[in-house]
Design a protein around this motif. Sequence first.
Motif, PDB file in Angstrom:
ATOM      1  N   ASP A 153      -9.154  -6.501  35.961  1.00 25.33           N
ATOM      2  CA  ASP A 153      -9.081  -5.464  36.240  1.00 25.33           C
ATOM      3  C   ASP A 153      -8.963  -4.754  34.542  1.00 25.33           C
ATOM      4  O   ASP A 153      -8.701  -4.147  34.291  1.00 25.33           O
ATOM      5  CB  ASP A 153      -6.831  -4.996  36.303  1.00 25.33           C
ATOM      6  CG  ASP A 153      -6.161  -5.058  35.226  1.00 25.33           C
ATOM      7  OD1 ASP A 153      -6.755  -6.123  34.338  1.00 25.33           O
ATOM      8  OD2 ASP A 153      -5.131  -5.477  35.561  1.00 25.33           O
ATOM      9  N   ALA A 154     -10.444  -5.669  33.938  1.00 26.87           N
ATOM     10  CA  ALA A 154     -10.538  -5.112  32.864  1.00 26.87           C
ATOM     11  C   ALA A 154     -11.982  -4.630  32.840  1.00 26.87           C
ATOM     12  O   ALA A 154     -12.357  -5.307  33.666  1.00 26.87           O
ATOM     13  CB  ALA A 154     -10.224  -6.578  31.651  1.00 26.87           C
ATOM     14  N   ALA A 155     -12.367  -3.786  31.709  1.00 21.54           N
ATOM     15  CA  ALA A 155     -13.808  -3.373  31.844  1.00 21.54           C
ATOM     16  C   ALA A 155     -14.914  -4.372  30.375  1.00 21.54           C
ATOM     17  O   ALA A 155     -13.931  -5.119  29.404  1.00 21.54           O
ATOM     18  CB  ALA A 155     -13.839  -1.961  32.479  1.00 21.54           C
ATOM     19  N   ALA A 156     -15.853  -3.959  30.364  1.00 21.89           N
ATOM     20  CA  ALA A 156     -17.065  -4.231  29.128  1.00 21.89           C
ATOM     21  C   ALA A 156     -16.519  -5.468  29.077  1.00 21.89           C
ATOM     22  O   ALA A 156     -17.144  -6.160  28.142  1.00 21.89           O
ATOM     23  CB  ALA A 156     -16.107  -3.696  28.297  1.00 21.89           C
ATOM     24  N   SER A 157     -17.196  -6.307  29.949  1.00 28.24           N
ATOM     25  CA  SER A 157     -17.343  -7.775  30.102  1.00 28.24           C
ATOM     26  C   SER A 157     -16.370  -8.640  29.299  1.00 28.24           C
ATOM     27  O   SER A 157     -17.181  -9.383  28.341  1.00 28.24           O
ATOM     28  CB  SER A 157     -19.103  -8.327  29.144  1.00 28.24           C
ATOM     29  OG  SER A 157     -19.584  -7.610  29.973  1.00 28.24           O
ATOM     30  N   THR A 158     -15.110  -8.258  29.085  1.00 31.79           N
ATOM     31  CA  THR A 158     -13.793  -9.040  28.515  1.00 31.79           C
ATOM     32  C   THR A 158     -13.159  -9.949  29.183  1.00 31.79           C
ATOM     33  O   THR A 158     -13.097 -10.126  30.890  1.00 31.79           O
ATOM     34  CB  THR A 158     -12.694  -7.691  27.967  1.00 31.79           C
ATOM     35  OG1 THR A 158     -13.022  -6.546  28.010  1.00 31.79           O
ATOM     36  CG2 THR A 158     -11.710  -8.311  27.427  1.00 31.79           C
ATOM     37  N   ALA A 159     -13.497 -10.525  28.248  1.00 30.90           N
ATOM     38  CA  ALA A 159     -12.795 -12.544  28.400  1.00 30.90           C
ATOM     39  C   ALA A 159     -13.206 -12.764  30.382  1.00 30.90           C
ATOM     40  O   ALA A 159     -12.549 -13.429  30.930  1.00 30.90           O
ATOM     41  CB  ALA A 159     -11.602 -12.567  28.902  1.00 30.90           C
ATOM     42  N   VAL A 160     -14.264 -12.583  30.369  1.00 33.75           N
ATOM     43  CA  VAL A 160     -15.415 -12.999  31.534  1.00 33.75           C
ATOM     44  C   VAL A 160     -16.442 -14.457  31.232  1.00 33.75           C
ATOM     45  O   VAL A 160     -16.898 -14.637  30.624  1.00 33.75           O
ATOM     46  CB  VAL A 160     -16.477 -12.113  32.510  1.00 33.75           C
ATOM     47  CG1 VAL A 160     -17.203 -12.772  33.373  1.00 33.75           C
ATOM     48  CG2 VAL A 160     -15.673 -10.512  32.260  1.00 33.75           C
TER      49      VAL A 160
END
Length: 407
Positions: A153-160
């Motif tokens: 449920d995160a955006a902005a390529s966070t922790a991918v």
Amino acid sequence: MSPKPHGPTLLVIGADAFRTAAFLTWARQGRRVVLADGSSHARYEHAVSEFHALDARDESSDIEALVRLGARADAVVTLSDGSQITAATVAHELGLPGTGVGAARVARSKARQRAVAAAAGLAVPAWREVRGRDDISAFYGGRRRPAVLKPIDAAASTAVYRVDDEASALARWGEVRRFSPNATGIVEEYIPGLEISVEAVFVRSRLEFSSLTRKLTGGPSGFFELGHVVRPDAAEPDADRAAAEVERIARAWELGSGIMHAEFKIGADRWTLVEAAVRPPGDFIPELVRRTHGVDLYALQCAVAGDAQETPVARDREGVTSAVRFAIATGTARRLVRPAEVLADLPDVHVANQLVEAGQRVGRIHGNWGRVAYALGASVDADRLDAQLTKAIDRLVAELGLVADGG
């Protein structure tokens, strides 16, 4: 001084970074903008008629307080990934048009997106929701497989992260869990290929406009967004396919009226959904769409949320390609770099700015919000624009005294 109240009232619930153009658009339209946001890092209090420091996050917002705030609103929108459900719920409670609460709930969960898309016959990666270590073990089943682990449920390529075996996934799980508002992740097969996004406007479930954005990704994780390019339809062979694919997603989600931003990995015969949202794209993509097609997504977002019946018309601007490029780097920013130093002999580059303060230390980053600079421009010569953007970014990083980190 904040703009004086006048014109129709727009309630904005949450606003992420790089949204200044939205507030400028609405001010030019003469709208009275009320912003409710007590959570986002970006700050726009000075750009609105009225500001309320209310929690706008889907996980913890006070819906009743927001409904009271919007009692006189003509439209309700969001510019934040984390407020999609909240904005849709408030619009519904006020009897105003919107994306629909159901569509917003699908948008906020990558697992739900995949389940709904698969049920509708769309291509999705093989995946598993992750709430603990046992879910990771079950996904791999004792074998290696190219995969990606990220928050649900995160955006902005966070922790991918790319994780091709159980051990590497388990090593990343703690960080992925930490960046998820619901402490949940998703692990899925890695899909190679070009990544694109489709920006689309829907009015009462009917597609009125779409635009394709080609993406440049990379950096230390390989998944940070380093650039976006919007080309005129005449130079975009996948424009029709993009419109068809985003229509399929909107139909599966039962999207009402609003903006959809959908990301795909594309191949010769298969478009695989990466993720989608029911809010405008970020990273200055609306500015690129406006420069290339003459269509202002922020104006349309507001219009369709107010139930306007106008149909947006794409007007390619004499074959103009628009693009933005971002930099990832490490070190300590040594000074303020003046745009004039960067843009002097680069006529196609219109904006070049740093995203770090002088003296700020830049180390390991966890999402797109850790990028250090950007340059944006437009030209009828796409190759010349690309070369000038590259030069602008190189100059910015060098003058900041940083070391580029391309991964």
